[in-house]
Design a protein around this motif. Sequence first.
Motif, PDB file in Angstrom:
ATOM      1  N   UNK A  70      28.749  35.088  29.921  1.00  0.00           N
ATOM      2  CA  UNK A  70      27.339  34.646  29.922  1.00  0.00           C
ATOM      3  C   UNK A  70      27.115  33.501  30.274  1.00  0.00           C
ATOM      4  N   UNK A  71      28.039  32.512  29.924  1.00  0.00           N
ATOM      5  CA  UNK A  71      27.765  30.834  30.382  1.00  0.00           C
ATOM      6  C   UNK A  71      28.559  30.654  31.382  1.00  0.00           C
ATOM      7  N   UNK A  72      29.186  31.642  32.229  1.00  0.00           N
ATOM      8  CA  UNK A  72      29.799  31.403  33.428  1.00  0.00           C
ATOM      9  C   UNK A  72      30.937  30.383  33.260  1.00  0.00           C
ATOM     10  N   UNK A  73      31.440  30.266  31.873  1.00  0.00           N
ATOM     11  CA  UNK A  73      32.535  29.431  31.769  1.00  0.00           C
ATOM     12  C   UNK A  73      33.804  30.260  31.231  1.00  0.00           C
ATOM     13  N   UNK A  74      35.034  29.771  31.211  1.00  0.00           N
ATOM     14  CA  UNK A  74      36.321  30.344  30.655  1.00  0.00           C
ATOM     15  C   UNK A  74      36.741  29.663  29.355  1.00  0.00           C
ATOM     16  N   UNK A  75      37.074  30.269  28.155  1.00  0.00           N
ATOM     17  CA  UNK A  75      37.355  29.422  27.069  1.00  0.00           C
ATOM     18  C   UNK A  75      38.638  29.641  26.446  1.00  0.00           C
ATOM     19  N   UNK A  76      39.493  30.023  27.465  1.00  0.00           N
ATOM     20  CA  UNK A  76      40.930  29.789  27.070  1.00  0.00           C
ATOM     21  C   UNK A  76      41.248  30.725  25.846  1.00  0.00           C
ATOM     22  N   UNK A  77      42.535  30.557  25.132  1.00  0.00           N
ATOM     23  CA  UNK A  77      42.679  31.198  24.064  1.00  0.00           C
ATOM     24  C   UNK A  77      41.867  31.531  23.007  1.00  0.00           C
ATOM     25  N   UNK A  78      41.183  32.401  22.676  1.00  0.00           N
ATOM     26  CA  UNK A  78      40.319  32.631  21.459  1.00  0.00           C
ATOM     27  C   UNK A  78      40.850  33.524  20.543  1.00  0.00           C
ATOM     28  N   UNK A  79      40.352  33.804  19.067  1.00  0.00           N
ATOM     29  CA  UNK A  79      40.509  34.875  18.576  1.00  0.00           C
ATOM     30  C   UNK A  79      39.472  35.864  18.787  1.00  0.00           C
TER      31      UNK A  79
END
Length: 327
Positions: free
Chosen positions: A105-114
């Motif tokens: 939705x925010x056009x970003x990537x957040x890497x390793x997430x739970x």
Amino acid sequence: QEMAENVVKNQVNSLAGYRVGNGAALVTNPKNGEILAMVGSKDYWDQEHDGNVNVALSLRQPGSSIKVVNYALALEKGFTPATIIDDSPISFSVSGQPAYTPVNYDNKFHGQVTLRQALANSYNIPAVKILSKLGVLTMIEKGRKMGITSWTDPSRFGLSLTLGGGEVTMLDMARVYNTLANNGNLEELTPILKITDYKGEILEEDKAQEAENVISEGIAFLLANILADNNARSAAFGPNSLLNIPGKTVSVKTGTTNNLRDNWAIGYTPSYVVTTWVGNNDNSPMSGIASGITGATPIFHDLMTNLLKDKPDEVFAQPAEVIRSQA
């Protein structure tokens, strides 16, 4: 009912600048399936603006609010709230079709997430990766068991199903969230308690039916816990969004379609499920709606605040099968 009508009308009118023409709300009791309030439009009699529409019965796309079905399935298949998922770019190839490349939705990537963070913040890419692993047909089957009646042609759906690519009704979504609020037990919705004739003779009366257990109590608890975790969702929604009901423990999920044609907020406690929607009857897009701030969320917030006013905080009891770990 009157309270719900007033909330929907007032909030939709305040959203005119966002090109929002209509709103709807459904309040249910998850313990027995009773429909406590149904508001299908801000003004059913407004013929000038395409009135006589009951959105509670209309097919609309649920956006990310449908992710709870996918995550219920993931928890059944061995995932836990602490499972790490890689929120990174990916494309899926299907023979004869363009590659499917989900975005957040925010056009970003957040890497390793739970998994907890992925669901609470409604990151799209982890949800699609999970569905790719579990299978679209498996999610369709789980959705049907949890109360969705509109997924009749599985050939229509692909990986975007977990992002809201399959149309549902508000009644469908109320059944799904009733199931989560009722410890995994599905109660059929009922709008009528009793009908009598002028002599008082009963023509129809709702009879209590045995609920069907469709997900475990442990999974229902974990989903409720994640969706009530304000700290976990703060990365996307901030710490002070309208998803919070001060002094109350409320599990809540939003959903917004990519084209801004549908926006949802669905929240629940052990005693109430509040399903809310805004959009336009003609399916035209809205403008600038932001989940947690505008759209359906203020309707949810006002309804749930009014329902829980003067009531003690109600939390879901942790079942024995769930073990809490600080690791």
